[in-house]
Write an enzyme that holds these catalytic residues in place. Structure first.
Site, PDB file in Angstrom:
ATOM      1  N   GLU A  59       0.814  -1.209   0.000  1.00  0.00           N
ATOM      2  CA  GLU A  59       0.000   0.000   0.000  1.00  0.00           C
ATOM      3  C   GLU A  59       0.855   1.270   0.000  1.00  0.00           C
ATOM      4  O   GLU A  59       1.932   1.305   0.592  1.00  0.00           O
ATOM      5  CB  GLU A  59      -0.953  -0.020   1.203  1.00  0.00           C
ATOM      6  CG  GLU A  59      -2.040  -1.067   0.971  1.00  0.00           C
ATOM      7  CD  GLU A  59      -3.008  -1.246   2.126  1.00  0.00           C
ATOM      8  OE1 GLU A  59      -4.169  -1.547   1.852  1.00  0.00           O
ATOM      9  OE2 GLU A  59      -2.595  -1.096   3.286  1.00  0.00           O
TER      10      GLU A  59
ATOM     11  N   CYS B 195       3.428   8.457   1.314  1.00  0.00           N
ATOM     12  CA  CYS B 195       3.950   7.494   2.284  1.00  0.00           C
ATOM     13  C   CYS B 195       4.139   6.167   1.542  1.00  0.00           C
ATOM     14  O   CYS B 195       3.170   5.600   1.038  1.00  0.00           O
ATOM     15  CB  CYS B 195       2.920   7.364   3.416  1.00  0.00           C
ATOM     16  SG  CYS B 195       3.356   6.141   4.640  1.00  0.00           S
TER      17      CYS B 195
ATOM     18  N   CYS C 284       6.363  -7.229   7.185  1.00  0.00           N
ATOM     19  CA  CYS C 284       7.540  -6.817   7.959  1.00  0.00           C
ATOM     20  C   CYS C 284       7.895  -7.942   8.919  1.00  0.00           C
ATOM     21  O   CYS C 284       7.010  -8.576   9.495  1.00  0.00           O
ATOM     22  CB  CYS C 284       7.254  -5.531   8.736  1.00  0.00           C
ATOM     23  SG  CYS C 284       8.703  -4.923   9.628  1.00  0.00           S
TER      24      CYS C 284
ATOM     25  N   CYS D 256       6.576  -5.647  15.633  1.00  0.00           N
ATOM     26  CA  CYS D 256       6.184  -4.703  16.688  1.00  0.00           C
ATOM     27  C   CYS D 256       4.732  -5.015  17.059  1.00  0.00           C
ATOM     28  O   CYS D 256       3.895  -5.220  16.177  1.00  0.00           O
ATOM     29  CB  CYS D 256       6.338  -3.263  16.208  1.00  0.00           C
ATOM     30  SG  CYS D 256       8.035  -2.876  15.761  1.00  0.00           S
TER      31      CYS D 256
ATOM     32  N   CYS E  92       1.506  -2.994  15.603  1.00  0.00           N
ATOM     33  CA  CYS E  92       1.533  -2.613  14.183  1.00  0.00           C
ATOM     34  C   CYS E  92       0.850  -3.670  13.327  1.00  0.00           C
ATOM     35  O   CYS E  92       1.189  -4.859  13.387  1.00  0.00           O
ATOM     36  CB  CYS E  92       2.982  -2.444  13.742  1.00  0.00           C
ATOM     37  SG  CYS E  92       3.165  -2.196  11.963  1.00  0.00           S
TER      38      CYS E  92
ATOM     39  N   SER F   2      11.373   5.184  15.410  1.00  0.00           N
ATOM     40  CA  SER F   2      10.176   4.732  16.130  1.00  0.00           C
ATOM     41  C   SER F   2      10.587   4.357  17.550  1.00  0.00           C
ATOM     42  O   SER F   2      11.038   3.252  17.791  1.00  0.00           O
ATOM     43  CB  SER F   2       9.582   3.521  15.412  1.00  0.00           C
ATOM     44  OG  SER F   2       9.107   3.915  14.156  1.00  0.00           O
TER      45      SER F   2
ATOM     46  N   CYS G 135      -1.237   5.651   9.825  1.00  0.00           N
ATOM     47  CA  CYS G 135      -0.002   5.010  10.293  1.00  0.00           C
ATOM     48  C   CYS G 135      -0.262   3.682  10.974  1.00  0.00           C
ATOM     49  O   CYS G 135      -1.092   3.599  11.874  1.00  0.00           O
ATOM     50  CB  CYS G 135       0.638   5.907  11.345  1.00  0.00           C
ATOM     51  SG  CYS G 135       2.029   6.760  10.728  1.00  0.00           S
TER      52      CYS G 135
HETATM   53  N1  SAH Z   1       9.156   0.161   9.910  1.00  0.00           N
HETATM   54  C1  SAH Z   1       9.342   1.544  10.043  1.00  0.00           C
HETATM   55  C2  SAH Z   1       8.426   2.383   9.180  1.00  0.00           C
HETATM   56  C3  SAH Z   1       6.999   1.961   9.012  1.00  0.00           C
HETATM   57  S1  SAH Z   1       5.911   2.227  10.333  1.00  0.00           S
HETATM   58  C4  SAH Z   1       9.233   1.945  11.497  1.00  0.00           C
HETATM   59  O1  SAH Z   1       8.823   1.143  12.308  1.00  0.00           O
HETATM   60  O2  SAH Z   1       9.627   3.064  11.803  1.00  0.00           O
HETATM   61  C5  SAH Z   1       5.630   3.995  10.414  1.00  0.00           C
HETATM   62  C6  SAH Z   1       5.281   4.482  11.832  1.00  0.00           C
HETATM   63  O3  SAH Z   1       3.978   4.041  12.250  1.00  0.00           O
HETATM   64  C7  SAH Z   1       6.247   3.938  12.878  1.00  0.00           C
HETATM   65  O4  SAH Z   1       6.615   4.939  13.799  1.00  0.00           O
HETATM   66  C8  SAH Z   1       5.404   2.882  13.557  1.00  0.00           C
HETATM   67  O5  SAH Z   1       5.885   2.562  14.817  1.00  0.00           O
HETATM   68  C9  SAH Z   1       4.056   3.547  13.576  1.00  0.00           C
HETATM   69  N2  SAH Z   1       2.942   2.627  13.827  1.00  0.00           N
HETATM   70  C10 SAH Z   1       2.898   1.302  13.625  1.00  0.00           C
HETATM   71  N3  SAH Z   1       1.679   0.807  13.979  1.00  0.00           N
HETATM   72  C11 SAH Z   1       0.952   1.861  14.400  1.00  0.00           C
HETATM   73  C12 SAH Z   1      -0.396   2.000  14.878  1.00  0.00           C
HETATM   74  N4  SAH Z   1      -1.226   0.947  14.925  1.00  0.00           N
HETATM   75  N5  SAH Z   1      -0.828   3.223  15.220  1.00  0.00           N
HETATM   76  C13 SAH Z   1       0.007   4.309  15.099  1.00  0.00           C
HETATM   77  N6  SAH Z   1       1.268   4.247  14.659  1.00  0.00           N
HETATM   78  C14 SAH Z   1       1.740   3.021  14.312  1.00  0.00           C
HETATM   79 FE1  SF4 Z   2       7.781  -3.338  10.984  1.00  0.00          FE
HETATM   80 FE2  SF4 Z   2       7.752  -0.687  11.507  1.00  0.00          FE
HETATM   81 FE3  SF4 Z   2       5.535  -2.214  11.851  1.00  0.00          FE
HETATM   82 FE4  SF4 Z   2       7.625  -2.495  13.492  1.00  0.00          FE
HETATM   83  S1  SF4 Z   2       6.325  -0.642  13.270  1.00  0.00           S
HETATM   84  S2  SF4 Z   2       6.445  -4.178  12.567  1.00  0.00           S
HETATM   85  S3  SF4 Z   2       9.333  -2.186  12.117  1.00  0.00           S
HETATM   86  S4  SF4 Z   2       6.548  -1.789   9.935  1.00  0.00           S
END
Ligand code: SAH
Ligand code: SF4
Length: 400
Positions: A91, A104, A111, A115, A118, A223, A377
């Site tokens: 996406e 974006c 991934c 996390c 996420c 992050s 996000c």
């Molecule tokens: N993998 C990279 C970039 C993609 S995620 C990273 O982790 O930085 C982009 C941002 O969205 C990151 O800061 C991530 O932690 C945040 N994110 C992930 N899941 C989220 C959620 N459910 N609500 C808000 N932010 C989230």
């Molecule tokens: Fe991957 Fe970023 Fe999501 Fe963590 S927050 S699982 S590093 S996409």
């Protein structure tokens, strides 16, 4: 099989041109036709000689990912689901604002870093995106958003002014392809973007933060999400490998060691020169002309109710980051089914923000955009054929 020219930055296209007996300046012409003029048809590349155009249509192609679906949110945010073959989809999201337009983009199918909050992390992991699939998202979005208007790529009328690598995947786990795509974004014959308007977001792969600084220093977002190793180990499992002390040191190195004449009037640079050998010649001027990518790090911090949102945790963050020039961006958690987390309430987010600001830090709260199309996000899920079988494991755990 024809070569997909989207897979190559200027250096790669120069090698490609050499392989078909063409001079290096042809590579520059190709970058301009493909990326600045968004042309995929070699027959229309009018300043290339006829025989070269004919040759290119036999041995090369310009093929971005295919659009599977498109949705537009009530706030104007647009999301595309793009096919990258064998049942996989990624996406890409465009976020229009008054003074800028941000794209974006994704760097991987799924991934591997898991996390816990996420949605991409929950999908499992399939593979890295190629350079062509990464830059192809910008190529496509530019084309679709400009509706064929010819002047959309002039700097003043640019629709996409900023790119953030905050879609699906961990960009620094797909280093080489991401850096090639960044080179095309920065290339004046490509998208001509300033390094300050291109942001890589990472969960904290420390050695690759150093590599990024050396090879292609753009704006960096980390992050963070927790003030202590104990909590971060649970939320962002890569922290077990690269704990906060190492991460903070890498952040300091990233902003400290910018080349002497590349830093703006901040006085932060220590004068370590950029190794010239790794900067493609065509980009070398960028390190002189438009300053350091950013003389601060952006810390992203997802606000999870009752988990990481207490005022005393904000105070711990102030101590943790005291030696790093930084800004905080607080992201209200974006929910998805069975996440097990809740978004912090507005009063809690405000108290957290005010605690950071009272200590002299800049802290903003990210506006949540595109929620009604799951374009915010952390909500990007795409279509991931999960090689890790993570979804199955999780479903088994949940039903046990
Ligand atoms: N993998 C990279 C970039 C993609 S995620 C990273 O982790 O930085 C982009 C941002 O969205 C990151 O800061 C991530 O932690 C945040 N994110 C992930 N899941 C989220 C959620 N459910 N609500 C808000 N932010 C989230
Ligand atoms: Fe991957 Fe970023 Fe999501 Fe963590 S927050 S699982 S590093 S996409």
């Amino acid at each position: 099989m024809p070569v997909n020219l989207l897979d190559h930055d200027l250096r790669g296209l120069t090698d490609f041109c050499a392989s078909i007996g063409e001079k290096p300046f042809r590579a520059r012409q190709l970058v301009r036709w493909i990326h600045q003029l968004r042309e995929a048809d070699f027959a229309r590349m009018t300043d290339l000689a006829g025989p070269l155009r004919a040759r290119l249509s036999q041995v090369a192609m310009v093929r971005p990912p295919e659009v599977i679906s498109e949705s537009t949110a009530s706030d104007g945010t647009r999301k595309w689901l793009l096919s990258v073959g064998t049942g996989n989809g990624i996406e890409t999201v465009f976020i229009p604002e008054v003074s800028r337009g941000t794209l974006c983009i994704s760097s991987q199918v799924g991934c591997a870093l898991e996390c816990s909050f996420c949605s991409t992390g929950r999908q499992g992991f399939n593979r890295n995106l190629t350079t062509g699939e990464i830059i192809g998202q910008l190529w496509l979005a530019n084309k679709l958003l400009s509706d064929g208007r010819p002047n959309a790529d002039s700097r003043r009328e640019r629709i996409i002014s900023n790119v953030v690598m905050m879609g699906m995947g961990e960009p620094l786990a797909n280093f080489d392809n991401v850096v090639s795509a960044l080179y095309i974004m920065l290339d004046d014959y490509g998208y001509g973007m300033s390094r300050r308007r291109v942001t890589v977001s990472t969960s904290g792969i420390v050695p690759n933060i150093d590599r990024l600084r050396a090879e292609c220093p753009v704006a960096l977002a980390i992050s963070l999400h927790a003030p202590s190793d104990e909590l971060r180990d649970r939320l962002v499992p890569i922290n077990r490998k690269y704990p906060l002390r190492e991460l903070m040191a890498a952040c300091r190195r990233y902003v400290d060691a910018m080349p002497a004449d590349a830093s703006p009037a901040s006085g932060r640079a220590t004068g370590e020169p950029m190794p010239p050998s790794i900067i493609p010649a065509a980009l070398a001027h960028k390190w002189k002309r438009d300053g350091a990518p950013r003389d601060f790090i952006t810390f992203e911090y997802v606000m999870l109710e009752g988990v990481n949102d207490r005022v005393e945790q904000a105070r711990e963050l102030v101590v943790l980051t005291r030696d790093v020039p930084c800004k905080f961006n607080l992201i209200p958690f974006n929910p998805f089914p069975n996440s097990g987390y809740r978004r912090s309430g507005p009063a809690q987010i405000r108290a957290f923000q005010e605690t950071l600001m009272a200590a002299g830090l800049i802290a903003t709260v990210r506006k949540t955009r595109g929620e009604d199309i799951d374009g915010a996000c952390g909500q990007l899920a795409g279509q991931v054929v999960d090689r890790t079988r993570r979804r199955l494991r999780r479903e088994a755990q949940e039903s046990a």
